[in-house]
Design a protein around this motif. Sequence first.
Motif, PDB file in Angstrom:
ATOM      1  N   GLN A 563      15.595 -15.649 -47.750  1.00 14.09           N
ATOM      2  CA  GLN A 563      14.674 -15.486 -48.863  1.00 14.09           C
ATOM      3  C   GLN A 563      14.910 -16.554 -49.934  1.00 14.09           C
ATOM      4  O   GLN A 563      13.955 -17.076 -50.527  1.00 14.09           O
ATOM      5  CB  GLN A 563      14.869 -14.089 -49.468  1.00 14.09           C
ATOM      6  N   SER A 564      16.172 -16.896 -50.160  1.00 12.82           N
ATOM      7  CA  SER A 564      16.495 -17.917 -51.155  1.00 12.82           C
ATOM      8  C   SER A 564      15.947 -19.278 -50.750  1.00 12.82           C
ATOM      9  O   SER A 564      15.420 -20.031 -51.572  1.00 12.82           O
ATOM     10  CB  SER A 564      18.013 -17.993 -51.353  1.00 12.82           C
ATOM     11  N   LEU A 566      13.364 -19.790 -48.848  1.00 13.67           N
ATOM     12  CA  LEU A 566      11.908 -19.749 -48.952  1.00 13.67           C
ATOM     13  C   LEU A 566      11.437 -19.919 -50.396  1.00 13.67           C
ATOM     14  O   LEU A 566      10.461 -20.611 -50.670  1.00 13.67           O
ATOM     15  CB  LEU A 566      11.385 -18.420 -48.398  1.00 13.67           C
ATOM     16  N   SER A 567      12.151 -19.260 -51.303  1.00 11.86           N
ATOM     17  CA  SER A 567      11.726 -19.297 -52.700  1.00 11.86           C
ATOM     18  C   SER A 567      12.266 -20.506 -53.455  1.00 11.86           C
ATOM     19  O   SER A 567      11.879 -20.755 -54.598  1.00 11.86           O
ATOM     20  CB  SER A 567      12.178 -18.015 -53.403  1.00 11.86           C
ATOM     21  N   GLY A 568      13.166 -21.267 -52.823  1.00 11.64           N
ATOM     22  CA  GLY A 568      13.740 -22.432 -53.483  1.00 11.64           C
ATOM     23  C   GLY A 568      14.826 -22.098 -54.477  1.00 11.64           C
ATOM     24  O   GLY A 568      15.209 -22.934 -55.301  1.00 11.64           O
ATOM     25  N   THR A 569      15.367 -20.872 -54.411  1.00  9.95           N
ATOM     26  CA  THR A 569      16.429 -20.465 -55.331  1.00  9.95           C
ATOM     27  C   THR A 569      17.733 -21.160 -54.957  1.00  9.95           C
ATOM     28  O   THR A 569      18.058 -21.319 -53.778  1.00  9.95           O
ATOM     29  CB  THR A 569      16.635 -18.933 -55.262  1.00  9.95           C
ATOM     30  N   ASP A 612       5.289  -6.782 -54.283  1.00  9.62           N
ATOM     31  CA  ASP A 612       6.188  -7.863 -54.663  1.00  9.62           C
ATOM     32  C   ASP A 612       7.457  -7.881 -53.842  1.00  9.62           C
ATOM     33  O   ASP A 612       8.325  -8.720 -54.054  1.00  9.62           O
ATOM     34  CB  ASP A 612       6.529  -7.764 -56.151  1.00  9.62           C
ATOM     35  N   SER A 613       7.634  -6.937 -52.928  1.00 12.67           N
ATOM     36  CA  SER A 613       8.805  -6.938 -52.047  1.00 12.67           C
ATOM     37  C   SER A 613       8.320  -7.013 -50.606  1.00 12.67           C
ATOM     38  O   SER A 613       8.005  -5.998 -49.997  1.00 12.67           O
ATOM     39  CB  SER A 613       9.650  -5.681 -52.265  1.00 12.67           C
ATOM     40  N   VAL A 619       9.209 -12.198 -44.189  1.00 11.65           N
ATOM     41  CA  VAL A 619      10.216 -13.213 -44.538  1.00 11.65           C
ATOM     42  C   VAL A 619      10.634 -14.003 -43.303  1.00 11.65           C
ATOM     43  O   VAL A 619      10.719 -15.240 -43.324  1.00 11.65           O
ATOM     44  CB  VAL A 619      11.442 -12.534 -45.189  1.00 11.65           C
ATOM     45  N   GLU A 622       7.624 -16.256 -41.930  1.00 13.36           N
ATOM     46  CA  GLU A 622       7.337 -17.375 -42.824  1.00 13.36           C
ATOM     47  C   GLU A 622       8.462 -18.408 -42.772  1.00 13.36           C
ATOM     48  O   GLU A 622       8.214 -19.618 -42.777  1.00 13.36           O
ATOM     49  CB  GLU A 622       7.152 -16.860 -44.258  1.00 13.36           C
ATOM     50  N   ASN A 626       8.184 -22.305 -41.542  1.00  7.45           N
ATOM     51  CA  ASN A 626       8.664 -23.424 -42.355  1.00  7.45           C
ATOM     52  C   ASN A 626       9.677 -24.271 -41.588  1.00  7.45           C
ATOM     53  O   ASN A 626       9.696 -25.499 -41.712  1.00  7.45           O
ATOM     54  CB  ASN A 626       9.299 -22.908 -43.645  1.00  7.45           C
TER      55      ASN A 626
END
Length: 1334
Positions: A563-564, A566-569, A612-613, A619, A622, A626
Amino acid sequence: MLLGALRDSAAAAVATGCGAERRAGSPDEEGGQRRKMSHFTSEDEALLQSMLRQLLQSVKEKITGAPSVECAEEILLHLEETDENFHNYEFVKYLRQYINNTLGSVIEEETEKCTSAQNQGEVSGYDTLVQRVTKKTRESKEYREMMLALKNVMMVVVESLINKFEEDRMHNKELDSKTYKECQSGYYTDNCSDSDSSFNQSYTFMNQEQLQLLAERLDPIQPKEVRQEALQTLCSAPPSDILNSESWPSLRKHLTMSLSDPDATFSEKILRFYAKTFSSSPFNMTREVYTSLAKHLELCFLSGEYYLPISAGLDVSNTDINHLLKKVRLLNEYQKEAPSFWIRHPEKYMEEIVECTLSLLSVKCEPSPEFLSPVYFLALLDIKAVWFKKWTHAYYSRTVVLRLLEKKYKSLINAAVQQCLDYFEFCKSAVDRTPRVSIFSQQRCSEKQKFSYTGPDLQYIYFVHSLCLLGRLLIYKQGRNLFPVQLKNRKDRVSLSDLLILFTELIYYSPSYPKTALTVQTDNYSPASLVTEILQVFCDQMGSAAECLYTDAVIDALLHPVQSLLSGTEMHINCLETTLIHVADILARIAAVEDGLSLLLYGGNENSSKEDSPTAVHVIVEFTKNLLHDDISLLSGSELLPVVKGAFIFVCRQMYRTYEGLQVLIPYGLHESIAEAWKKTSLLSERIPTPVTGANSPSSISQESKHISLLEETLLDALLNFSATPKGLFLLHSTGTMNDCVTFMFSSISKKKQQASECEEFGNGVIVTQMATTPTGAVALQSSGFIKALVTELWALLECGKDDVRITQPRYTPVDPIDQSCQKSFLSLINLLTYPAVFELLSKQDMPNKRVYSLREIPTDIIDIIDRLIILNSEAKIHSLFSYEQAHIFGLRLLNVLCCELDTLLLLETQYKVSQVLLTAQEENVIETSEGAGGFIIDGVSIERNHVLVRINLIGGPEERILPLRALDKGSDPYPWPMFSSFPLPKCYRSKIPRKADFRQDNDLDKLLSLLKNPDKQTGWAENCRKQFCKVMKAKPDIISGTILAELIEKFVSHLSESPSDCYFSTGDNKATDANVKNESLSSVQQLGVEMTVRYGKYLNLLKEHAENELSLVLMNCEKFLKQQQTTVVSSLCCLQGAYAGYDWFASSVFLIMSGDREKTLTFLQRFSRLLISAFLWLPRLHISMHLPITTVESGIHPVYFCSAHYIERLLKAELPLVSSAFHMSGFTPSQICLQWITQCFWNYMDWSEICHYIATCIFLGPDYQIYMCIAVFRHLQQDILKHTEAQDLQVFLKEEAIHGFRVSDYLAYMESLEPIYRPVLLKDMRNIRVQNA
């Protein structure tokens, strides 16, 4: 068998030695003794003595370990059962030869007598023969004389051995009398090994007084020399004697105290005595030794003898530390061995060992927890807690261990949890500050600190031990009940979920091996690998996984790095690639289980799902997309990127191989992403230069090519696995990679054929069967070489044998119609040759019919199989077969199955005139007499031909036609079925149709007709009609037939077609009239279908004269009408070249329902074509239709396959899991047989009345009832399906056999129960066929 019994008797006589005789000897026997003793000379006696000594020397370890003389005797008596070298001993060989020489002639003579008696019927059975020969031989004079002679000579030999032993013992006693007065010790060595001089010299047998004296001398108050001498003597005595003596309690006390002796040599000898005791004494004795050693260590730690700070590390080369580790190691070795035999003893013994062990490990050093406790030393020697794994493996011991942990020693679990938490905090802080790496596993590899460990090393070792112990503990329900636990330095208790999340976070926060070491690690102690291994075990354990692992919190923790990314965190992870690979491995195992898959697809708590979850599947998919598009910047350029891609593709594959997973994944278009990635990768693989000898850096080139090749294969395999389901196969076609995938599959099967497991064979079988059900799949199988290989293999088995090797014995003549060696190829052909495949492979192909066939000419295609095995219409074909009858029967059986699919029958009949060929062969198969041709010759081939001829020329359900058997009966008339060589068929093959009474007067029916005649056009009108229809069907189903049925469906469809909300297709006006079709003509297939339909209709008393012309006009008008709604398509597929490839069975069924009324039939079909149900009942309706997307049209795959058949398989797995599993094990698919049933409207599988009810049910209740109908049929056939799966002929059964005893009305209630569960999904997908983009 007889010699074995005699040898046992001889062995028993030897073992008893000079014991009492079994019976008193008569004077005659005494004379026999004297006579037979002359057979044994003094040289024989010396030889026997030498051989007996050798035997006893070989088994002395077993004897000396026996606790008593009786046990030693039992060991000798059962030596043949326990000693694998028994028959290699010279003594046994000598006895065998002696028995053979003495009794050989007697045995042969008795065998001949009994054999002749058996032939005359006096003796029956092999076992009876052996028993009789044995009895007679044992009663013979020769046997008695031999036994007496053996017993007497062995008495002499054994007595001589005893005397020799006494002489040796006295001699040794005299030699050692100066040093030892009461016992001998000259043969003791440090390792307590046995001496080689003579039997039993390594042990000294002592009485109670001697043992009592030893106990006194071992008292710590005695001088050192006395104690050493006593210990030396103790080591030379049998441990069993010591442990059974009255002096053992005092001996144990003194030995335990002496373990703390400053003299390491002295205490080490005690450890060796303990080790010897562990290895040679029974469990009930060794437990006392173990508990004394454990209590000694516990006292040492509690007394402060071992105050060793953790921070100071541990130097194992230090004498004291080394000695302590030896004690712990001895305990640990016993811990690992004890579970193998403690179940044979009282539970209290085992409980005593478990409790003293847990008590020792729970010890904490009082001054500070920063000192080494016993568990650190155990972890150092058994880092993965193998002892705990073995103790909890069996329920017997696991119950005790977990009960004691819960009641008394929970601190041990708390400490393990605390250690894991401490290590995690250390890793997390280290990652946040600096990427410092200092772990035990890497230091261990360096070999620089082989004999010393630092404080961090010891903490890490204890962490690994704790991790493995907890991982094992959580597998069991009683172990999970120990949670939550309360730790001293935490407010909140640690729950199961908390611990699993901790384990998961350790994967990406703990240090890992370098990237380059990923493929070469052998014994990896990295936390990530250990946690992955533990979670893998959880996934394999259904209960523990569901309770611990299958929660949203744990899945979220697993997906955190994904998840990190994917979100760029920003994240702090030591080795990103390794972490992702471990995460993907665990996710793949979760997805492989039904509960885990459901969690990934839908989440664990449906009520808490929020927009939002996103769900786990979102996940994962996607992120995989990517990865395939190379959109993850942190991984760009990584050597392990292909491995990461493959790992996450495999997770997705585990999901989309299932029906539920595929349904969820379709909107993501993953199949397109994988196909694009494969095309890019295949282009890259073409650019990689071929490695040349002497070129620069060949290793880098080969490594790069290896990664790309591996990724290319992974992507192709992922695409191929879409074809495990009908809809997935349709998706695969849309990618344009079907040919490449089939070629890859065939190549993989060829490479791994010898190593392929049964599961892989089942999987490949299902994929091939799915492929063969579609025209594009069949063409791909042909172009890949798969069909050629299948045909070649079949021919080799059928005609040439398995291998071209030297024949040492003639091949057996097959008894079964299809030999077992050919059964697999036979089933493979049945799976392959569906009508779509047959049409693509055989359409417009002429029969070779060569003038000459070489014996070496091997068929390579399906047309060759038909030419060489089925259409044997020339002498050249017959003479080209080595096994004519077997090969032709194989071909006829194959033809019989193929013709069960009526479209295939019409194609073979029109192209190759199969019936005429078989009739001609029957005509030639007659007995020639002087008066002319006589009766038919009844043989295997003529019986098969007769069965096939009846099947292909009669249409009817189970009660409408009678098929002749394919086997001979017992009695005077072995084959009562009449044969024929010309039409018409004998009437005995057609059942008589019972006349049905007119049920016109019925209140429920009148109410239904009233609703249909006077529709009020309200919203609930259609629903009221459906309810009333169901009521009539359940109460009096036989009423719905004939003109009543025609009236019902005609009026219901008429009203629905006038309602815009009920019309799915817009058809426009029908311009086709009789005048427009006068110049048209039907194809030969259609003409033959018309003839068959009319014959069947006349048999049912539904049609009259001139019905053929009427039906022909109906079919031509339908074709003209449907052509107006067809689009233009350019394709190489034969089925898309012109009109619908098969016969219109639905239009023919409607024609029969309307009693041959052409106008009514055409009007009904025109109105019916506007409804959604027409797409699934009337297959020609959507042939190259403009109502379908062009991609669907070009595939040649009908919506009935990728929609109806797909959901049939999905519902079958949910509603009838045993049937679903049976199909998978057979390598067959429900979709294939259902497509066959639906295409021909169940003709030949159901009686006409049930066919009418099937059509009426689908029209009234909706298109989804077509799916429920097939599920109901499978439910009806469940027991037969399971039985034929076991017999390995499920395909043959389902295709050949009619559905006996099935009535639609009986299962209507069951179908109604399925509607509320599945209708929303089914109807939604059925309505989406116009916009199907997958």
